[in-house]
Design a protein around this motif. Structure first.
Motif, mmCIF file in Angstrom:
data_model
loop_
_atom_site.group_PDB
_atom_site.id
_atom_site.type_symbol
_atom_site.label_atom_id
_atom_site.label_comp_id
_atom_site.label_asym_id
_atom_site.label_seq_id
_atom_site.Cartn_x
_atom_site.Cartn_y
_atom_site.Cartn_z
ATOM 1 N N ALA A 60 0.825 -1.212 0.000
ATOM 2 C CA ALA A 60 0.000 0.000 0.000
ATOM 3 C C ALA A 60 0.860 1.262 0.000
ATOM 4 C CB ALA A 60 -0.948 -0.004 1.191
ATOM 5 N N ASP A 61 2.071 1.161 0.556
ATOM 6 C CA ASP A 61 2.953 2.339 0.573
ATOM 7 C C ASP A 61 3.238 2.838 -0.841
ATOM 8 O OD1 ASP A 61 3.076 2.315 3.251
ATOM 9 O OD2 ASP A 61 5.115 1.470 3.403
ATOM 10 N N GLN A 62 3.368 1.921 -1.757
ATOM 11 C CA GLN A 62 3.682 2.325 -3.140
ATOM 12 C C GLN A 62 2.538 3.092 -3.792
ATOM 13 O OE1 GLN A 62 5.152 -0.977 -5.437
ATOM 14 N NE2 GLN A 62 6.958 -1.267 -4.137
ATOM 15 N N ALA A 63 1.360 3.018 -3.193
ATOM 16 C CA ALA A 63 0.228 3.781 -3.715
ATOM 17 C C ALA A 63 -0.027 5.040 -2.890
ATOM 18 C CB ALA A 63 -1.028 2.908 -3.741
ATOM 19 N N ALA A 64 0.932 5.375 -2.019
ATOM 20 C CA ALA A 64 0.709 6.506 -1.096
ATOM 21 C C ALA A 64 0.443 7.804 -1.847
ATOM 22 C CB ALA A 64 1.922 6.648 -0.170
ATOM 23 N N ASP A 65 1.224 8.070 -2.914
ATOM 24 C CA ASP A 65 1.025 9.305 -3.677
ATOM 25 C C ASP A 65 -0.359 9.335 -4.316
ATOM 26 O OD1 ASP A 65 3.520 10.090 -2.990
ATOM 27 O OD2 ASP A 65 4.432 9.781 -4.977
ATOM 28 N N ALA A 66 -0.769 8.196 -4.846
ATOM 29 C CA ALA A 66 -2.084 8.141 -5.481
ATOM 30 C C ALA A 66 -3.181 8.443 -4.457
ATOM 31 C CB ALA A 66 -2.300 6.772 -6.126
ATOM 32 N N PHE A 67 -3.077 7.836 -3.283
ATOM 33 C CA PHE A 67 -4.090 8.115 -2.258
ATOM 34 C C PHE A 67 -4.026 9.574 -1.816
ATOM 35 C CE2 PHE A 67 -4.003 3.429 -1.558
ATOM 36 C CZ PHE A 67 -5.364 3.197 -1.736
ATOM 37 N N ALA A 68 -2.791 10.093 -1.664
ATOM 38 C CA ALA A 68 -2.635 11.473 -1.209
ATOM 39 C C ALA A 68 -3.228 12.477 -2.180
ATOM 40 C CB ALA A 68 -1.144 11.774 -0.984
ATOM 41 N N SER A 69 -3.251 12.121 -3.464
ATOM 42 C CA SER A 69 -3.750 13.064 -4.483
ATOM 43 C C SER A 69 -5.257 13.279 -4.368
ATOM 44 C CB SER A 69 -3.413 12.553 -5.885
ATOM 45 O OG SER A 69 -4.237 11.442 -6.198
ATOM 46 N N GLY A 70 -5.929 12.356 -3.681
ATOM 47 C CA GLY A 70 -7.355 12.548 -3.433
ATOM 48 C C GLY A 70 -8.263 12.130 -4.581
ATOM 49 N N VAL A 71 -7.706 11.649 -5.700
ATOM 50 C CA VAL A 71 -8.583 11.234 -6.813
ATOM 51 C C VAL A 71 -9.144 9.844 -6.509
ATOM 52 C CG1 VAL A 71 -7.308 12.619 -8.493
ATOM 53 C CG2 VAL A 71 -6.719 10.201 -8.204
ATOM 54 N N PRO A 72 -10.334 9.546 -6.984
ATOM 55 C CA PRO A 72 -10.912 8.218 -6.738
ATOM 56 C C PRO A 72 -10.088 7.123 -7.414
ATOM 57 C CG PRO A 72 -12.582 9.774 -7.541
ATOM 58 C CD PRO A 72 -11.250 10.426 -7.725
ATOM 59 N N LEU A 73 -9.925 6.010 -6.700
ATOM 60 C CA LEU A 73 -9.091 4.908 -7.193
ATOM 61 C C LEU A 73 -9.879 3.612 -7.161
ATOM 62 C CD1 LEU A 73 -5.836 5.677 -5.117
ATOM 63 C CD2 LEU A 73 -6.282 6.305 -7.515
ATOM 64 N N ILE A 74 -9.480 2.701 -8.062
ATOM 65 C CA ILE A 74 -9.943 1.317 -7.912
ATOM 66 C C ILE A 74 -8.725 0.406 -7.924
ATOM 67 C CG2 ILE A 74 -12.231 1.683 -8.952
ATOM 68 C CD1 ILE A 74 -11.202 0.185 -11.414
ATOM 69 N N ALA A 75 -8.886 -0.727 -7.298
ATOM 70 C CA ALA A 75 -7.851 -1.765 -7.326
ATOM 71 C C ALA A 75 -8.341 -2.899 -8.211
ATOM 72 C CB ALA A 75 -7.585 -2.275 -5.913
ATOM 73 N N GLU A 76 -7.405 -3.496 -8.926
ATOM 74 C CA GLU A 76 -7.745 -4.658 -9.751
ATOM 75 C C GLU A 76 -6.691 -5.735 -9.564
ATOM 76 O OE1 GLU A 76 -10.007 -2.317 -13.435
ATOM 77 O OE2 GLU A 76 -8.270 -3.585 -13.861
ATOM 78 N N GLU A 77 -7.156 -6.962 -9.652
ATOM 79 C CA GLU A 77 -6.280 -8.131 -9.680
ATOM 80 C C GLU A 77 -5.242 -7.942 -10.792
ATOM 81 O OE1 GLU A 77 -8.803 -11.160 -11.197
ATOM 82 O OE2 GLU A 77 -7.189 -12.630 -11.511
ATOM 83 N N LEU A 78 -3.978 -8.262 -10.522
ATOM 84 C CA LEU A 78 -2.957 -8.276 -11.573
ATOM 85 C C LEU A 78 -3.114 -9.589 -12.348
ATOM 86 C CD1 LEU A 78 -0.421 -6.970 -12.867
ATOM 87 C CD2 LEU A 78 0.942 -8.289 -11.227
ATOM 88 N N VAL A 79 -3.633 -9.472 -13.561
ATOM 89 C CA VAL A 79 -3.976 -10.684 -14.309
ATOM 90 C C VAL A 79 -2.721 -11.271 -14.954
ATOM 91 C CG1 VAL A 79 -5.308 -11.605 -16.252
ATOM 92 C CG2 VAL A 79 -6.300 -9.831 -14.773
ATOM 93 N N ALA A 80 -2.506 -12.573 -14.718
ATOM 94 C CA ALA A 80 -1.391 -13.274 -15.378
ATOM 95 C C ALA A 80 -1.846 -13.616 -16.784
ATOM 96 C CB ALA A 80 -1.040 -14.543 -14.596
ATOM 97 N N PHE A 81 -1.797 -12.617 -17.662
ATOM 98 C CA PHE A 81 -2.368 -12.876 -19.001
ATOM 99 C C PHE A 81 -1.323 -13.442 -19.944
ATOM 100 C CE2 PHE A 81 -1.243 -8.323 -18.964
ATOM 101 C CZ PHE A 81 -0.464 -8.210 -20.106
ATOM 102 N N ARG A 82 -1.814 -14.248 -20.873
ATOM 103 C CA ARG A 82 -0.970 -14.837 -21.906
ATOM 104 C C ARG A 82 -0.674 -13.769 -22.956
ATOM 105 N NH1 ARG A 82 -3.140 -17.950 -26.297
ATOM 106 N NH2 ARG A 82 -1.265 -18.465 -27.460
ATOM 107 N N ARG A 83 -1.694 -12.997 -23.260
ATOM 108 C CA ARG A 83 -1.537 -11.912 -24.238
ATOM 109 C C ARG A 83 -2.754 -11.020 -24.142
ATOM 110 N NH1 ARG A 83 -2.752 -14.909 -30.093
ATOM 111 N NH2 ARG A 83 -4.561 -16.095 -29.366
ATOM 112 N N GLU A 84 -2.670 -9.868 -24.850
ATOM 113 C CA GLU A 84 -3.811 -8.965 -24.897
ATOM 114 C C GLU A 84 -4.503 -9.079 -26.246
ATOM 115 O OE1 GLU A 84 -3.516 -5.104 -22.757
ATOM 116 O OE2 GLU A 84 -1.395 -5.623 -22.613
ATOM 117 N N LEU A 85 -5.815 -9.039 -26.193
ATOM 118 C CA LEU A 85 -6.635 -9.089 -27.408
ATOM 119 C C LEU A 85 -7.485 -7.832 -27.463
ATOM 120 C CD1 LEU A 85 -7.985 -12.759 -27.036
ATOM 121 C CD2 LEU A 85 -6.011 -12.004 -28.399
ATOM 122 N N SER A 86 -8.029 -7.546 -28.642
ATOM 123 C CA SER A 86 -8.971 -6.437 -28.745
ATOM 124 C C SER A 86 -10.113 -6.847 -29.669
ATOM 125 C CB SER A 86 -8.263 -5.185 -29.289
ATOM 126 O OG SER A 86 -9.190 -4.120 -29.445
ATOM 127 N N ALA A 87 -11.330 -6.631 -29.185
ATOM 128 C CA ALA A 87 -12.524 -6.920 -29.985
ATOM 129 C C ALA A 87 -13.158 -5.583 -30.350
ATOM 130 C CB ALA A 87 -13.502 -7.781 -29.197
#
Lengths: 385, 385
Positions: free
Chosen positions: B157-184
Motif C-alpha cells: 500500500a505504501d507504493q500507492a501513497a502518492d495516489a491516495f494522497a492526491s485525493g482522486v478516486p481509485l480502484i484496485a484490480e487483480e494483476l492478471v497473469a495474461f498470456r496476451r492482450e486481445l482487442s474486440a
C-alpha cells in the motif's frame, strides 16, 4: 510542400492520399467550392492561366503537379526556371495537350497508332479517306477535347464543315474497328522508376468512361505485356513524371493501337483506390516527389469501377441507405460536386472473384445514385429490399 | 454536416474517410496546427470544455462525434437537448470515462472482469489484496488515464501513497497473469446495426500499443466468437454508437477478461485502413450518421500494424526513401504531428500470408522512422540496400 494546380476530383483524391503521407498540399482552385477545395485548408482561388497566381501558389513548393493538362506551357517553363519542378514537365505535357504532336512523336517511336494525318481543308480530308477504306473517318481538334468533345465521326467532308470553318487545327484518323478499349496505366518517378498497373478494359458511353474492369478479362498475357511495355516505353521516351494513362484500342484482328495519352491520374485508374496495393493517386504523389513507388499489384482477382454520372437525384447522399445496405462490400467515392446531367460526380468500386456479380453490384449502385429506376432495377430491388 | 470534437489523429483519419463519402466535417481543434486541423478547411480552434464553443461548432450539424472521450457530459446532454445527436452519447461515454462505472456496469452484465474493488484508503487496498492472492495488485485512477498513465502495479500500500494522497478516486484490480492482450472492435450504428471486426492481438510496451496482429494468431474459434459476442453485447447494452473497442486479457488458463473500453476509433483498429473491407474510420462515420455499415471482413490472411513513436529522427519524411524502396507493399500513415520521444506520430500496415515476414517488415519500417539503428537493423539494412 506540394502544389496542385486545378481543383477537380483528381486533385481531391490526390489530397486524400497526401493525408496518409503527411505531405502538405497547396491547391490552386477555380472556385472556393470546387471538389478539391472542399477538403483543402490552404486553397488559393484563382486562374491557372495567370503566371502571378501560379507563382504565388508555388512559392513554398519544390514540386508542382496538376489536376488537368491545361496550364500554359510557357508558364510551366517559367516556374521550372524559378526552381519549382513542374511534374510532368511542359516538354512531356505537350503530347497530352496536342494530338498532332502526340501522333508525330508516337509514330517516330514506332508506337502502333491508327492511320492519321493533319487535315487543313475538306480536300485534305477527302484525300485521307481515299488513301484508306474511304469514309467514315474520325476528325479531331488537336487541342482542347476531352470526354468525347472535339471528336467527330464523319461520313463525308461536308459533315466536318463546321470544324473546318472554326479554324482550329484538325487531324483525321482511321475509324478503328476495335473489339474493345484497354488502358495501360504506369507511374514514373522523377528519377525514372516505373510501376505498371495491370492493363484494364474500359467501356465508354457517348465518349465518357462508364466502366472499368481490372484486369481486362481474357486478355492474352503477351498482349497485356505488350501494352504494359508500350506504356512504360512511352513514359520513358517522353520523360513523363507522374501517372501516364495510355488509352488503347484492341482490334478485332489482335493488334493494339494507341488512342490517347493522359498525363495525370486517370478515370481508368480509379479502381486502384480499392483494388491495388497502391492507388494511382498515391503513386502519382510518390512519382512527382521522387519517392520510391508503391506496389501496383491487384489485390483481388477482379475489381470493377463504375462511374456515377449526374442524373435525376439531386442529393447523392440520399442513395446511401439503399446502396450501403444492399452491398456492405461496395466502396463509394463521391466528389462533392453539384449534380448536372452527365457530369462525373463519383464512382463505386467492388472487388472479388466473380466478375458477373461484381458488374451487377457496381452497375446497380451507380444506377441507384443516378436515379435510373428502370424496370430491371426496380424489379430486382423489390426482391432485395 | 458532421461535427468532430478534437483534432488528433483519430479525427484526421475520420476526415480522410469523410472525403470519400463527401460528408463535410466541422472540426473543433485544440490549436490551428494539430493533426486533424491540417487537413480540414472548416476548423474552429477552441476549448472543448466550453459550451458556447461546442454550440458554435455544432450549429449546422445534426450529428456530433469525438476524437476523444473528455468532453464534459453535461455539455453533451445540452447539445443533445438542443437537437445535435451526440454519438456516442454521454450515457454511454460515461463507461469509457470512469473505470469504476465501467466495472460496475460490466459486472452487472455478467461480463468477465478481473477481480476489482473501489479503494478509498491504504487499508482498503490491503483488504483487497488479502481477499485474493496478496500483492502485487493494480491501482488505477478511475478517470483521466490513458496509454499507461494513471495505472500502477504496487507491491504494497505504501507504493500507492502518492495516489491516495492526491485525493482522486481509485480502484484496485487483480494483476492478471495474461498470456496476451486481445482487442474486440465493433461498430454499432444509431439504429442498432453491429459489425464485428476480427479479434486482434495487441502488444503493449510501457503501456502504449506497439503492434497489432489481425486476426489474433492461434486464437481458438470459440474464444474469438466469445470475444466478438461480448463486444457486440456490451455495445448494445451500453447503447454505444460508433466504434467500441473492448481491450481484453487472454489468461493462461483460457479465459478472456475485459481490461478497458474505448468508444471511438482505436489504435487496435488502425490495421483496418488497409486490411479490412471497410476501415474503422469509415464505419465510425457510417455508424454515427446512422448509415448501413460496411464489411468488417479481413482482406488478407494477416495484417500487421506497428506504431511509429517519436524517436531520434526529427523529419519523418526523410525515412521515406529507405522504407518505400525496401518495401513497395508497405502502407504508411503519418499524422502530421511534431516528433516528441514516445509520442504516437504514425503507423505502418502490411498484409499478406506470412506472419513472420509481415512482422519483420513492419517492425523494420517503424524502427527506421524512429531512428533506432541498432546492430540488427543496420546489419540487415546493409544486405538489402
Amino acid at each position: 510542400m506540394l502544389a496542385i494546380i486545378g481543383g477537380g476530383q483528381l486533385a481531391r483524391m490526390m489530397e486524400q492520399s497526401a493525408v496518409s503521407l503527411a505531405v502538405p498540399v497547396r491547391l490552386l482552385a477555380e472556385g472556393p467550392e470546387v471538389s478539391a477545395a472542399q477538403v483543402n485548408p490552404t486553397t488559393t482561388v484563382g486562374d491557372y492561366r495567370d503566371l502571378e497566381t501560379l507563382r504565388a501558389v508555388a512559392a513554398d513548393c519544390a514540386v508542382v503537379t496538376f489536376d488537368h493538362e491545361h496550364v500554359p506551357p510557357e508558364h510551366l517553363r517559367t516556374l521550372d526556371a524559378e526552381g519549382h519542378a513542374c511534374r510532368p514537365g511542359p516538354h512531356a505535357l505537350l503530347y497530352a495537350q496536342d494530338k498532332l504532336e502526340m501522333r508525330e512523336v508516337l509514330t517516330g517511336l514506332g508506337a502502333p497508332c491508327p492511320r492519321w494525318a493533319p487535315v487543313a481543308t475538306p480536300a485534305d480530308l477527302d484525300a485521307f479517306a481515299a488513301d484508306g477504306d474511304g469514309y467514315p473517318v474520325v476528325v479531331k481538334t488537336t487541342r482542347g477535347g476531352y470526354d468525347g468533345k472535339g471528336v467527330w465521326v464523319v461520313d463525308d467532308a461536308d459533315q466536318a464543315a463546321d470544324a473546318f470553318a472554326s479554324g482550329v487545327p484538325l487531324i483525321a484518323e482511321e475509324l478503328v474497328a476495335f473489339r474493345r478499349e484497354l488502358s495501360a496505366l504506369v507511374a514514373r518517378s522523377a528519377s525514372g522508376q516505373v510501376a505498371a498497373y495491370p492493363v484494364v478494359e474500359s467501356r465508354q458511353e457517348n465518349g465518357i468512361c462508364r466502366e472499368v474492369i481490372a484486369p481486362a478479362p481474357d486478355l492474352a498475357p503477351e498482349r497485356a505485356a505488350e501494352a504494359e511495355m508500350l506504356a512504360m516505353r512511352i513514359a520513358g521516351e517522353l520523360d513523363v513524371v507522374g501517372i501516364l494513362a495510355v488509352e488503347l484500342f484492341e482490334t478485332a484482328d489482335g493488334r493494339i493501337l494507341v488512342n490517347e495519352l493522359a498525363m495525370r491520374p486517370h478515370n481508368t485508374g480509379h479502381w486502384t483506390m480499392d483494388g491495388a496495393g497502391t492507388s494511382q493517386f498515391e503513386n502519382h504523389l510518390r512519382a512527382v516527389l521522387d519517392l520510391p513507388l508503391g506496389s501496383p499489384q491487384a489485390r483481388a482477382p477482379y475489381t470493377v469501377m463504375v462511374n456515377i454520372l449526374g442524373g435525376e437525384v439531386g442529393r447523392l447522399y440520399d442513395a446511401y441507405p439503399h446502396v450501403m445496405a444492399r452491398d456492405p462490400g461496395l466502396k463509394v467515392h463521391l466528389y462533392g460536386k453539384s449534380v448536372k446531367p452527365g457530369r462525373k460526380v463519383g464512382h463505386v468500386n467492388v472487388y472479388g472473384d466473380d466478375l458477373d456479380d461484381l458488374l451487377e453490384r457496381a452497375r446497380h449502385a451507380a444506377a441507384w445514385f443516378e436515379g435510373r429506376l428502370d424496370d430491371e432495377i426496380e424489379g430486382e430491388g423489390a426482391t432485395h429490399e
